[in-house]
Design a protein around this motif. Structure first.
Motif, PDB file in Angstrom:
ATOM      1  N   LYS A 197      22.336  86.431 -23.526  1.00  0.00           N
ATOM      2  CA  LYS A 197      23.529  87.209 -23.866  1.00  0.00           C
ATOM      3  C   LYS A 197      23.454  87.758 -25.288  1.00  0.00           C
ATOM      4  O   LYS A 197      23.884  88.884 -25.558  1.00  0.00           O
ATOM      5  CB  LYS A 197      24.780  86.345 -23.697  1.00  0.00           C
ATOM      6  N   THR A 198      22.904  86.964 -26.193  1.00  0.00           N
ATOM      7  CA  THR A 198      22.762  87.419 -27.577  1.00  0.00           C
ATOM      8  C   THR A 198      21.874  88.644 -27.665  1.00  0.00           C
ATOM      9  O   THR A 198      22.206  89.651 -28.311  1.00  0.00           O
ATOM     10  CB  THR A 198      22.183  86.299 -28.452  1.00  0.00           C
ATOM     11  N   ARG A 199      20.717  88.587 -27.009  1.00  0.00           N
ATOM     12  CA  ARG A 199      19.764  89.693 -27.070  1.00  0.00           C
ATOM     13  C   ARG A 199      20.261  90.899 -26.284  1.00  0.00           C
ATOM     14  O   ARG A 199      20.059  92.051 -26.690  1.00  0.00           O
ATOM     15  CB  ARG A 199      18.395  89.266 -26.542  1.00  0.00           C
ATOM     16  N   GLU A 200      20.933  90.676 -25.143  1.00  0.00           N
ATOM     17  CA  GLU A 200      21.475  91.796 -24.363  1.00  0.00           C
ATOM     18  C   GLU A 200      22.543  92.547 -25.152  1.00  0.00           C
ATOM     19  O   GLU A 200      22.622  93.776 -25.086  1.00  0.00           O
ATOM     20  CB  GLU A 200      22.059  91.272 -23.048  1.00  0.00           C
ATOM     21  N   SER A 201      23.367  91.811 -25.913  1.00  0.00           N
ATOM     22  CA  SER A 201      24.403  92.446 -26.722  1.00  0.00           C
ATOM     23  C   SER A 201      23.817  93.353 -27.786  1.00  0.00           C
ATOM     24  O   SER A 201      24.449  94.331 -28.192  1.00  0.00           O
ATOM     25  CB  SER A 201      25.280  91.382 -27.393  1.00  0.00           C
ATOM     26  N   CYS A 202      22.615  93.009 -28.245  1.00  0.00           N
ATOM     27  CA  CYS A 202      21.968  93.832 -29.272  1.00  0.00           C
ATOM     28  C   CYS A 202      21.596  95.209 -28.726  1.00  0.00           C
ATOM     29  O   CYS A 202      21.536  96.191 -29.474  1.00  0.00           O
ATOM     30  CB  CYS A 202      20.710  93.129 -29.793  1.00  0.00           C
ATOM     31  N   ILE A 203      21.328  95.278 -27.416  1.00  0.00           N
ATOM     32  CA  ILE A 203      20.919  96.547 -26.798  1.00  0.00           C
ATOM     33  C   ILE A 203      22.141  97.374 -26.412  1.00  0.00           C
ATOM     34  O   ILE A 203      22.248  98.549 -26.721  1.00  0.00           O
ATOM     35  CB  ILE A 203      20.037  96.280 -25.561  1.00  0.00           C
ATOM     36  N   HIS A 204      23.059  96.771 -25.689  1.00  0.00           N
ATOM     37  CA  HIS A 204      24.306  97.433 -25.293  1.00  0.00           C
ATOM     38  C   HIS A 204      25.369  96.394 -24.966  1.00  0.00           C
ATOM     39  O   HIS A 204      26.342  96.230 -25.691  1.00  0.00           O
ATOM     40  CB  HIS A 204      24.091  98.343 -24.082  1.00  0.00           C
ATOM     41  N   CYS A 254      26.110  92.331 -22.923  1.00  0.00           N
ATOM     42  CA  CYS A 254      25.625  91.160 -22.203  1.00  0.00           C
ATOM     43  C   CYS A 254      26.110  91.229 -20.763  1.00  0.00           C
ATOM     44  O   CYS A 254      27.032  91.983 -20.431  1.00  0.00           O
ATOM     45  CB  CYS A 254      26.074  89.869 -22.881  1.00  0.00           C
ATOM     46  N   ILE A 255      25.469  90.466 -19.897  1.00  0.00           N
ATOM     47  CA  ILE A 255      25.771  90.542 -18.469  1.00  0.00           C
ATOM     48  C   ILE A 255      26.746  89.433 -18.079  1.00  0.00           C
ATOM     49  O   ILE A 255      26.370  88.314 -17.770  1.00  0.00           O
ATOM     50  CB  ILE A 255      24.481  90.453 -17.630  1.00  0.00           C
ATOM     51  N   GLY A 303      33.060 102.378 -19.400  1.00  0.00           N
ATOM     52  CA  GLY A 303      32.469 103.048 -20.544  1.00  0.00           C
ATOM     53  C   GLY A 303      32.515 102.291 -21.858  1.00  0.00           C
ATOM     54  O   GLY A 303      32.213 102.860 -22.912  1.00  0.00           O
ATOM     55  N   TYR A 304      32.858 101.012 -21.826  1.00  0.00           N
ATOM     56  CA  TYR A 304      32.930 100.201 -23.041  1.00  0.00           C
ATOM     57  C   TYR A 304      31.801  99.166 -23.069  1.00  0.00           C
ATOM     58  O   TYR A 304      31.121  98.940 -22.068  1.00  0.00           O
ATOM     59  CB  TYR A 304      34.282  99.492 -23.136  1.00  0.00           C
ATOM     60  N   ARG A 305      31.661  98.503 -24.200  1.00  0.00           N
ATOM     61  CA  ARG A 305      30.646  97.457 -24.346  1.00  0.00           C
ATOM     62  C   ARG A 305      31.244  96.073 -24.109  1.00  0.00           C
ATOM     63  O   ARG A 305      32.419  95.822 -24.414  1.00  0.00           O
ATOM     64  CB  ARG A 305      30.014  97.487 -25.749  1.00  0.00           C
ATOM     65  N   LEU A 306      30.436  95.201 -23.549  1.00  0.00           N
ATOM     66  CA  LEU A 306      30.765  93.783 -23.396  1.00  0.00           C
ATOM     67  C   LEU A 306      29.800  93.021 -24.295  1.00  0.00           C
ATOM     68  O   LEU A 306      28.597  92.998 -24.029  1.00  0.00           O
ATOM     69  CB  LEU A 306      30.611  93.364 -21.927  1.00  0.00           C
ATOM     70  N   VAL A 307      30.303  92.445 -25.374  1.00  0.00           N
ATOM     71  CA  VAL A 307      29.421  91.837 -26.362  1.00  0.00           C
ATOM     72  C   VAL A 307      29.635  90.330 -26.434  1.00  0.00           C
ATOM     73  O   VAL A 307      30.708  89.812 -26.100  1.00  0.00           O
ATOM     74  CB  VAL A 307      29.605  92.466 -27.753  1.00  0.00           C
ATOM     75  N   TYR A 308      28.602  89.655 -26.894  1.00  0.00           N
ATOM     76  CA  TYR A 308      28.612  88.195 -26.995  1.00  0.00           C
ATOM     77  C   TYR A 308      28.942  87.785 -28.421  1.00  0.00           C
ATOM     78  O   TYR A 308      28.387  88.323 -29.375  1.00  0.00           O
ATOM     79  CB  TYR A 308      27.243  87.665 -26.588  1.00  0.00           C
ATOM     80  N   GLU A 309      29.856  86.832 -28.564  1.00  0.00           N
ATOM     81  CA  GLU A 309      30.262  86.338 -29.886  1.00  0.00           C
ATOM     82  C   GLU A 309      30.034  84.823 -29.936  1.00  0.00           C
ATOM     83  O   GLU A 309      30.873  84.045 -29.488  1.00  0.00           O
ATOM     84  CB  GLU A 309      31.739  86.674 -30.132  1.00  0.00           C
ATOM     85  N   PRO A 310      28.885  84.384 -30.467  1.00  0.00           N
ATOM     86  CA  PRO A 310      28.562  82.949 -30.457  1.00  0.00           C
ATOM     87  C   PRO A 310      29.503  82.106 -31.301  1.00  0.00           C
ATOM     88  O   PRO A 310      29.614  80.896 -31.078  1.00  0.00           O
ATOM     89  CB  PRO A 310      27.129  82.911 -31.007  1.00  0.00           C
ATOM     90  N   GLY A 311      30.198  82.722 -32.263  1.00  0.00           N
ATOM     91  CA  GLY A 311      31.129  81.950 -33.080  1.00  0.00           C
ATOM     92  C   GLY A 311      32.390  81.545 -32.342  1.00  0.00           C
ATOM     93  O   GLY A 311      33.089  80.614 -32.763  1.00  0.00           O
ATOM     94  N   ALA A 312      32.691  82.219 -31.240  1.00  0.00           N
ATOM     95  CA  ALA A 312      33.873  81.883 -30.429  1.00  0.00           C
ATOM     96  C   ALA A 312      33.475  80.792 -29.435  1.00  0.00           C
ATOM     97  O   ALA A 312      33.064  81.060 -28.313  1.00  0.00           O
ATOM     98  CB  ALA A 312      34.382  83.118 -29.696  1.00  0.00           C
ATOM     99  N   GLN A 313      33.596  79.549 -29.870  1.00  0.00           N
ATOM    100  CA  GLN A 313      33.073  78.432 -29.087  1.00  0.00           C
ATOM    101  C   GLN A 313      34.164  77.726 -28.296  1.00  0.00           C
ATOM    102  O   GLN A 313      35.250  77.470 -28.797  1.00  0.00           O
ATOM    103  CB  GLN A 313      32.379  77.430 -30.001  1.00  0.00           C
ATOM    104  N   ALA A 314      33.812  77.414 -27.046  1.00  0.00           N
ATOM    105  CA  ALA A 314      34.688  76.640 -26.168  1.00  0.00           C
ATOM    106  C   ALA A 314      33.884  75.468 -25.618  1.00  0.00           C
ATOM    107  O   ALA A 314      32.719  75.626 -25.261  1.00  0.00           O
ATOM    108  CB  ALA A 314      35.214  77.503 -25.028  1.00  0.00           C
ATOM    109  N   TYR A 315      34.510  74.318 -25.550  1.00  0.00           N
ATOM    110  CA  TYR A 315      33.812  73.110 -25.131  1.00  0.00           C
ATOM    111  C   TYR A 315      34.307  72.655 -23.763  1.00  0.00           C
ATOM    112  O   TYR A 315      35.508  72.634 -23.491  1.00  0.00           O
ATOM    113  CB  TYR A 315      34.036  71.992 -26.149  1.00  0.00           C
ATOM    114  N   GLU A 316      33.350  72.273 -22.928  1.00  0.00           N
ATOM    115  CA  GLU A 316      33.668  71.677 -21.629  1.00  0.00           C
ATOM    116  C   GLU A 316      32.745  70.498 -21.390  1.00  0.00           C
ATOM    117  O   GLU A 316      31.584  70.518 -21.808  1.00  0.00           O
ATOM    118  CB  GLU A 316      33.486  72.691 -20.491  1.00  0.00           C
ATOM    119  N   THR A 317      33.266  69.484 -20.696  1.00  0.00           N
ATOM    120  CA  THR A 317      32.414  68.373 -20.307  1.00  0.00           C
ATOM    121  C   THR A 317      31.600  68.772 -19.081  1.00  0.00           C
ATOM    122  O   THR A 317      31.949  69.711 -18.354  1.00  0.00           O
ATOM    123  CB  THR A 317      33.239  67.126 -19.953  1.00  0.00           C
TER     124      THR A 317
END
Length: 378
Positions: free
Chosen positions: A183-190, A192-193, A230-244
Motif C-alpha cells: 500500500k505504501t509503494r502503490e500510494s507513491c504511484i497513484h 493503494c488498492i 477520479g480521486y486518489r486513495l492513499v495510505y497513511e501509516p501514521g493513522a494506526q488502528a490496533y486489533e487482536t
C-alpha cells in the motif's frame, strides 16, 4: 509437463516477489507526492455494531480520547439489529455527550446496510469508518485528515496493526506488514488498492452507497469507488488502528472467505478499473488482487509437475523442488500437531490462506455471498 512446472513457478514468483520488487522500482521512478498538512475538518466516525456490549463503551471512549479537537468530532454508532445491551450502552453515553448518537435498526440487514443507514445523519466533511473491536492511536484522526489537504485525495487508508495471541500474531502480523508495504509503494504511484475496515476515511460527498444485497467487502467497495470517481486513495501509516488476532484459525478462515468473496463482488462492479492503460490502477489491481486467486492453481500445478518430473527427469532441479513441497507441508502439519516454532506456523498460514482464496472463489462463482457478519471472538 515441464511447461506446467515453469508457468507455475513463474506465476508464484511474480505474485509473491516479482510484483513487490517491480512496484518498489516503479514507485521510485514514477513518484507522485501528496500535499499533506495539518487540518482539523469536522469529522464523523461511523461504527457499525452488532451485539457489541463488551466492546462498544471502550471503543467510543478511545475515540473521544483522541487528540483531535473535541468540538470537531462526531460519533455515530449504527446498531444493526443488536439484541444485547449495545443500544442501551450507547444511549447512556449519548445522553451525557452530544457528540455521540445511536442510529438503530430493529432488523439485522448487514454491515453495508448499517453504514448506508448512518451516512445521511453525518455532519462531518470527512467520514471515518472503523470497527467496534478496534482501538485507535491518539493521533490517528489527525493523521487521517492530513492527506485530505490534497484536493486530489478522496480516501485515506490507515494502518492496521495486529497484536494479542502469540500463536496467531506472527503469521497474521507478517501478512499485514506485507500488505502495508504494498500500500505504501502503490500510494507513491497513484493509489493503494483498497482500505481496511478498521480505519479509513473518505470525503462525505464521495460515499457511494453500495448495494447492501450484493455481499460486498464494504471497505474495498467504498474506498475503490473513490478512484472510479477520479480521486486518489492513499495510505497513511501514521493513522494506526490496533486489533487482536482472531481467537482461532477456523474463525479467521471463515472471515477471510467472506471478505475475499466480497472483494470479487466489488471487482466485478468496478471492472472498468481493470482496463489496461485506461485505469490509473489497472496494473496494481491485476497484480495485487485478481492474480492472487490464481495462486492455488499455480500451487497445484507446481506440486503435480515437480512430483512427476522428479521421477521422470534426470535434472536434480525437479527433485529439489519436490523436496521443498514435502518440507513445506511437513512444517504445516507440524503446526497442526502443535509445533510452536514460527516457521511451522508461517507454513500453515500460507497453506490456509491459499485454501481461503480457493474457497472464496468457489463461493463467488456459486453466488453464495453473505450480507451479515459474524462476531469472531477476537
Amino acid at each position: 509437463m515441464q511447461w506446467v512446472f515453469w508457468i507455475s513457478v513463474g506465476g508464484l514468483l511474480y505474485v509473491y516477489f516479482g510484483y513487490p520488487a517491480i512496484l518498489w522500482l516503479v514507485s521510485k521512478i514514477k513518484f507522485r507526492p501528496i500535499n499533506r498538512k495539518s487540518i482539523t475538518s469536522p469529522i464523523t466516525i461511523i461504527i457499525p455494531a452488532y451485539n457489541e456490549e463488551e466492546e462498544i463503551e471502550k471503543r467510543i471512549q478511545n475515540i473521544l480520547d483522541s487528540n483531535y479537537p473535541e468540538e470537531k468530532i462526531e460519533i455515530l454508532v449504527s446498531s444493526d439489529g443488536s439484541t444485547d445491551r449495545t443500544d442501551q450502552i450507547v444511549e447512556k453515553i449519548a445522553s451525557k455527550d452530544g457528540r455521540v448518537r445511536l442510529i438503530r435498526s430493529s432488523v439485522r440487514e448487514g454491515k453495508t446496510a448499517a453504514l448506508n443507514r448512518a451516512v445521511p445523519y453525518a455532519n462531518g466533511e470527512i467520514l471515518v469508518f472503523t470497527d467496534a473491536n478496534t482501538q485507535f492511536e491518539p493521533s490517528a484522526l489527525r493523521h487521517i485528515t492530513r492527506a485530505f489537504a490534497d484536493q486530489k485525495v478522496g480516501c485515506v487508508a490507515g494502518r492496521k496493526v495486529i497484536y494479542g495471541r502469540e500463536n496467531n500474531k506472527e503469521a497474521e502480523g507478517l501478512y499485514w506488514k506485507y500488505e502495508n508495504f504494498l500500500k505504501t509503494r502503490e500510494s507513491c504511484i497513484h493509489s493503494c488498492i483498497g482500505a481496511d475496515g478498521s480505519i479509513y476515511g473518505i470525503r462525505k460527498e464521495l460515499y457511494c452507497f453500495p448495494d447492501a444485497r450484493r455481499g460486498y467487502a464494504d471497505d474495498g467497495m467504498i474506498s475503490m469507488a473513490v478512484i472510479a470517481q477520479g480521486y486518489r486513495l492513499v495510505y497513511e501509516p501514521g493513522a494506526q488502528a490496533y486489533e487482536t488476532t482472531s481467537s482461532s484459525f477456523w474463525r479467521e478462515y471463515r472471515r477471510k472467505i467472506r471478505t475475499l468473496s466480497g472483494g470479487l463482488e466489488w471487482m466485478v462492479t468496478l471492472r472498468k478499473l481493470f482496463a489496461p492503460f485506461k485505469s490509473p490502477v489497472w496494473w496494481q489491481l491485476w497484480s495485487h488482487k485478481l492474480l492472487r486467486f490464481t495462486i492455488p492453481f499455480f500451487l497445484v500445478g507446481f506440486i503435480a509437475s515437480s512430483a512427476f518430473l522428479s521421477f521422470s527427469h534426470a535434472s536434480i532441479l525437479y527433485r529439489i523442488a519436490f523436496g521443498l513441497v514435502i518440507l513445506l507441508y511437513t512444517l504445516g502439519i507440524g503446526a497442526i500437531l502443535g509445533c510452536p516454532h514460527k516457521v511451522c506456523r508461517l507454513a500453515f498460514y500460507l497453506g490456509y490462506m491459499n485454501f481461503a482464496f480457493l474457497s472464496a472463489l468457489l463461493r463467488f462463482l456459486t453466488r453464495r455471498s453473505e450480507t451479515t457478519w459474524e462476531k469472531l471472538g477476537r
